[in-house]
Motif scaffolding. Structure first.
Motif, PDB file in Angstrom:
ATOM      1  N   MET A  46       0.840  -1.211   0.000  1.00  0.00           N
ATOM      2  CA  MET A  46       0.000   0.000   0.000  1.00  0.00           C
ATOM      3  C   MET A  46       0.872   1.256   0.000  1.00  0.00           C
ATOM      4  SD  MET A  46      -2.301   1.576   3.051  1.00  0.00           S
ATOM      5  CE  MET A  46      -2.920   3.234   2.868  1.00  0.00           C
ATOM      6  N   THR A  47       0.402   2.276  -0.710  1.00  0.00           N
ATOM      7  CA  THR A  47       1.047   3.586  -0.659  1.00  0.00           C
ATOM      8  C   THR A  47       0.176   4.526   0.170  1.00  0.00           C
ATOM      9  OG1 THR A  47       2.059   3.276  -2.827  1.00  0.00           O
ATOM     10  CG2 THR A  47       1.908   5.528  -2.022  1.00  0.00           C
ATOM     11  N   ARG A  48       0.748   5.066   1.233  1.00  0.00           N
ATOM     12  CA  ARG A  48       0.001   5.969   2.116  1.00  0.00           C
ATOM     13  C   ARG A  48       0.381   7.407   1.794  1.00  0.00           C
ATOM     14  NH1 ARG A  48       0.789   9.216   6.431  1.00  0.00           N
ATOM     15  NH2 ARG A  48      -0.715   9.247   8.144  1.00  0.00           N
ATOM     16  N   ASN A  49      -0.642   8.223   1.585  1.00  0.00           N
ATOM     17  CA  ASN A  49      -0.433   9.650   1.340  1.00  0.00           C
ATOM     18  C   ASN A  49      -0.390  10.404   2.665  1.00  0.00           C
ATOM     19  OD1 ASN A  49      -0.424   9.651  -1.565  1.00  0.00           O
ATOM     20  ND2 ASN A  49      -2.609   9.181  -1.449  1.00  0.00           N
ATOM     21  N   PRO A  50       0.345  11.518   2.722  1.00  0.00           N
ATOM     22  CA  PRO A  50       0.381  12.308   3.966  1.00  0.00           C
ATOM     23  C   PRO A  50      -1.006  12.832   4.320  1.00  0.00           C
ATOM     24  CG  PRO A  50       2.029  13.086   2.375  1.00  0.00           C
ATOM     25  CD  PRO A  50       1.144  12.125   1.652  1.00  0.00           C
ATOM     26  N   VAL A  51      -1.285  12.917   5.622  1.00  0.00           N
ATOM     27  CA  VAL A  51      -2.578  13.472   6.051  1.00  0.00           C
ATOM     28  C   VAL A  51      -2.428  14.809   6.770  1.00  0.00           C
ATOM     29  CG1 VAL A  51      -3.826  11.294   6.136  1.00  0.00           C
ATOM     30  CG2 VAL A  51      -2.587  12.049   8.159  1.00  0.00           C
ATOM     31  N   VAL A  52      -1.217  15.155   7.223  1.00  0.00           N
ATOM     32  CA  VAL A  52      -1.060  16.442   7.917  1.00  0.00           C
ATOM     33  C   VAL A  52      -0.058  17.374   7.222  1.00  0.00           C
ATOM     34  CG1 VAL A  52      -1.854  15.651  10.174  1.00  0.00           C
ATOM     35  CG2 VAL A  52       0.573  15.438   9.593  1.00  0.00           C
ATOM     36  N   ALA A  53       0.408  16.999   6.025  1.00  0.00           N
ATOM     37  CA  ALA A  53       1.234  17.928   5.238  1.00  0.00           C
ATOM     38  C   ALA A  53       0.374  19.140   4.901  1.00  0.00           C
ATOM     39  CB  ALA A  53       1.727  17.250   3.963  1.00  0.00           C
ATOM     40  N   GLY A  54       0.934  20.330   5.047  1.00  0.00           N
ATOM     41  CA  GLY A  54       0.152  21.548   4.827  1.00  0.00           C
ATOM     42  C   GLY A  54      -0.530  22.041   6.088  1.00  0.00           C
ATOM     43  N   MET A  55      -0.492  21.206   7.145  1.00  0.00           N
ATOM     44  CA  MET A  55      -1.043  21.613   8.443  1.00  0.00           C
ATOM     45  C   MET A  55       0.046  21.601   9.518  1.00  0.00           C
ATOM     46  SD  MET A  55      -4.801  19.804   8.597  1.00  0.00           S
ATOM     47  CE  MET A  55      -4.272  18.184   8.062  1.00  0.00           C
ATOM     48  N   PHE A  56       0.577  20.423   9.790  1.00  0.00           N
ATOM     49  CA  PHE A  56       1.625  20.291  10.815  1.00  0.00           C
ATOM     50  C   PHE A  56       2.997  20.700  10.273  1.00  0.00           C
ATOM     51  CE2 PHE A  56      -1.692  18.383  12.966  1.00  0.00           C
ATOM     52  CZ  PHE A  56      -1.346  17.791  14.161  1.00  0.00           C
ATOM     53  N   TYR A  57       3.175  20.574   8.993  1.00  0.00           N
ATOM     54  CA  TYR A  57       4.432  20.948   8.331  1.00  0.00           C
ATOM     55  C   TYR A  57       4.118  21.279   6.876  1.00  0.00           C
ATOM     56  CZ  TYR A  57       4.142  16.129   6.634  1.00  0.00           C
ATOM     57  OH  TYR A  57       3.702  14.973   6.048  1.00  0.00           O
ATOM     58  N   PRO A  58       4.971  22.041   6.183  1.00  0.00           N
ATOM     59  CA  PRO A  58       4.673  22.452   4.811  1.00  0.00           C
ATOM     60  C   PRO A  58       4.587  21.266   3.847  1.00  0.00           C
ATOM     61  CG  PRO A  58       6.397  23.834   5.745  1.00  0.00           C
ATOM     62  CD  PRO A  58       6.190  22.704   6.702  1.00  0.00           C
ATOM     63  N   ALA A  59       3.690  21.375   2.880  1.00  0.00           N
ATOM     64  CA  ALA A  59       3.478  20.294   1.917  1.00  0.00           C
ATOM     65  C   ALA A  59       4.370  20.423   0.687  1.00  0.00           C
ATOM     66  CB  ALA A  59       2.007  20.274   1.483  1.00  0.00           C
ATOM     67  N   GLU A  60       4.996  21.586   0.535  1.00  0.00           N
ATOM     68  CA  GLU A  60       5.820  21.823  -0.669  1.00  0.00           C
ATOM     69  C   GLU A  60       7.304  21.642  -0.313  1.00  0.00           C
ATOM     70  OE1 GLU A  60       8.239  23.679  -3.497  1.00  0.00           O
ATOM     71  OE2 GLU A  60       7.875  24.785  -1.624  1.00  0.00           O
ATOM     72  N   TYR A  61       8.055  21.035  -1.215  1.00  0.00           N
ATOM     73  CA  TYR A  61       9.444  20.638  -0.964  1.00  0.00           C
ATOM     74  C   TYR A  61      10.291  21.777  -0.397  1.00  0.00           C
ATOM     75  CZ  TYR A  61      14.234  19.072  -1.879  1.00  0.00           C
ATOM     76  OH  TYR A  61      15.555  18.748  -1.743  1.00  0.00           O
ATOM     77  N   HIS A  62      10.365  22.903  -1.104  1.00  0.00           N
ATOM     78  CA  HIS A  62      11.278  23.987  -0.706  1.00  0.00           C
ATOM     79  C   HIS A  62      10.845  24.654   0.601  1.00  0.00           C
ATOM     80  CE1 HIS A  62      13.832  23.675  -4.193  1.00  0.00           C
ATOM     81  NE2 HIS A  62      12.750  23.597  -4.948  1.00  0.00           N
ATOM     82  N   GLU A  63       9.515  24.767   0.782  1.00  0.00           N
ATOM     83  CA  GLU A  63       9.012  25.341   2.040  1.00  0.00           C
ATOM     84  C   GLU A  63       9.330  24.413   3.226  1.00  0.00           C
ATOM     85  OE1 GLU A  63       4.888  26.427   1.966  1.00  0.00           O
ATOM     86  OE2 GLU A  63       5.101  27.465   0.049  1.00  0.00           O
TER      87      GLU A  63
END
Length: 284
Positions: free
Chosen positions: A1-18
């Protein structure tokens, strides 16, 4: 199974450089270790850390202390066993899974052989993806590990263990089997116990209660950790993962424990009436 992030963009930035910018900020922050990780040492023995799992703006600098220590004591291919509490109530009481977890820094592979062996040898542990689907306590540790890969410090696979059941016997059982499988598979490992300490209490009360558990961890006294959390009504969400990690590390020969840094959310929000406690600790 591939699990996608659930708190990227909330607990930490979802974009690589950020995210890269945020993790560097955590290391260089006055509450952090004040320097970035660098390749310094070779892996000589298992390492355990206690690491917080709140939003990076609150607990990231504290977590960075533990990952800095990891960076100084590893090389080559490492299996990171990450044990976190199950906040969601989904899935089995204690569970691992196989597959891949996505992060903004790229995919993180599970050590499927280790997870499979753990499942077969630990009667109370299930193979259950549902336990991990919405849970953040393990996910927030992965970008820190992937960042160490970005710096060419080591290569990581990981083993997620989600614990809803945190009774003493279950925690000890999980720790015992982790150590057994480490020896059987001859893995180079770090064990990360993901937990925050007191939740939403006044600063003075929170830090006093947290000091009790921190002392128990420093003494590697897994039974006292459990007893004190219950006796003093300490709202530490991941005491079970910490007990399991301490048990595993002791079975693997650990004799010393260090407090790297303690802080609370009040030092960020400046509201000391309701704080959450964060500690970074090292066991080796």
């Amino acid at each position: 199974m591939t699990r996608n992030p659930v708190v990227a963009g909330m607990f930490y930035p979802a974009e690589y450089h950020e995210l890269l910018e945020m993790i560097e900020y955590c290391y260089l922050n006055p509450r952090g270790p004040k320097e970035l990780p660098s390749k310094r040492g070779k892996y000589t023995k298992p390492l355990g850390i206690v690491s917080p799992h709140a939003g990076y703006i609150y607990s990231g600098p504290v977590a960075a202390h533990g990952y800095k220590k990891i960076s100084e004591n590893i090389s080559g291919e490492i299996t990171a066993i990450i044990i976190g509490p199950n906040h969601t109530g989904l899935g089995s009481g204690i569970a691992t899974m196989k597959g891949t977890w996505k992060t903004p820094f790229g995919d993180m592979e599970i050590d499927n052989e280790f997870a499979d062996r753990l499942w077969k040898e630990c009667d109370i542990l299930d193979m259950d993806e549902n336990s991990h689907l919405r849970e953040h306590s393990i996910e927030v540790q992965l970008p820190f590990l992937k960042h160490l890969e970005e710096l060419n410090i080591a290569k990581f696979k990981f083993v997620p263990i989600s614990m809803m059941m945190q009774d003493y016997e279950s925690c000890i059982d999980v720790g015992y089997v982790i150590a057994k499988v480490v020896r059987e598979l001859s893995r180079k490992i770090v064990i990360i116990a993901s937990t925050d300490f007191s939740h939403y209490e006044p600063q003075e009360q929170a830090s006093k209660k947290d000091a009790v558990v921190i002392k128990d961890i420093l003494e590697l006294n897994d039974e006292e950790i459990f007893t004190d959390v219950v006796t003093h009504n300490i709202s530490m969400c991941g005491y079970g993962p910490v007990i399991a990690m301490v048990k595993a590390m002791k079975d693997l020969g650990a004799r010393t424990s260090y407090l790297l840094y303690y802080s609370t959310s009040g030092e960020v929000t400046k509201d000391y009436s309701e704080v959450v406690g964060y500690a970074s600790m090292l066991i080796k």
